[in-house]
Design a protein around this motif. Sequence first.
Motif: not given
Length: 261
Positions: A27-45
């Motif tokens: 939101f503030n113009g900085h990259p998210p954590h580099p593992q953000f996408k993979s972590y969200v995609e593999s997340y098991d609640p």
Amino acid sequence: MLHHQLQFGPHVVFSACFVAASVFAAFNGHPPHPQFKSYVESYDPDNPTPSPDTFYFMPVNRPIMAPGQVTHILVLFGDAATRKMLAYIELFNLVCVGIVLPFAGETDVRHSYAVDVLTGAEIAVQIDEAALKATPWAATHELGDESLFAFCQRRLGEIIQLSQQRAWQTNVEAMVQRAFGPPDGRPLMPADYAKFVSEVVDFMLQLWKHPAFVPATRQQQLPQFDAFCAQLGARLPLFARNEYERLIEPLRGKLVAAANA
């Protein structure tokens, strides 16, 4: 809150904070954590895995603060010298979490947002930048630490006490209205005050049904109830106080029985 138990351990909260940190960074113009996408995609609640670079961050001398009894705080602090960005998230002044992200900026940056939970108003965040830079961006506590447990226990007690006070303030006007009726100039009698005490007892009994009100907490509130009844009775003339005390005695008995249950 799950099954009447507060869940603020790393398996529940860290994942949410990790995602919030990356979203706030983007939101503030900085990259998210580099593992953000993979972590969200593999997340098991049902079987959550620990989020990367996420830890309890509760330095003794707090470098990040905001005024208010109950606040949420969100801070991004990018350090050009270390090429790292600290995301700090504080929820209800109870859960304090740090997440480290890469930072490619040439100068230090900071972004912050805080809200007073009780009013909904945005408030200013106070950041001691020198202290924050001097503090290692690593876990200050681990789950199971006695100091972490003591902090959470104390802070949770403060939140419960505050919720009790606010619940009382919210309901007292309605209780007065039900007990005394609209102002009409008539003198208030012992039965009127006893009716008000009955309203208070019913309110407390309803409040005590919540699992957070353990027997020890209930016992602590009995002297406060007695002091309240004494202050109320002092408003009556001396000749009417015996009648008032007789009327409220069974009401106190109900409260004592519930406190000991």
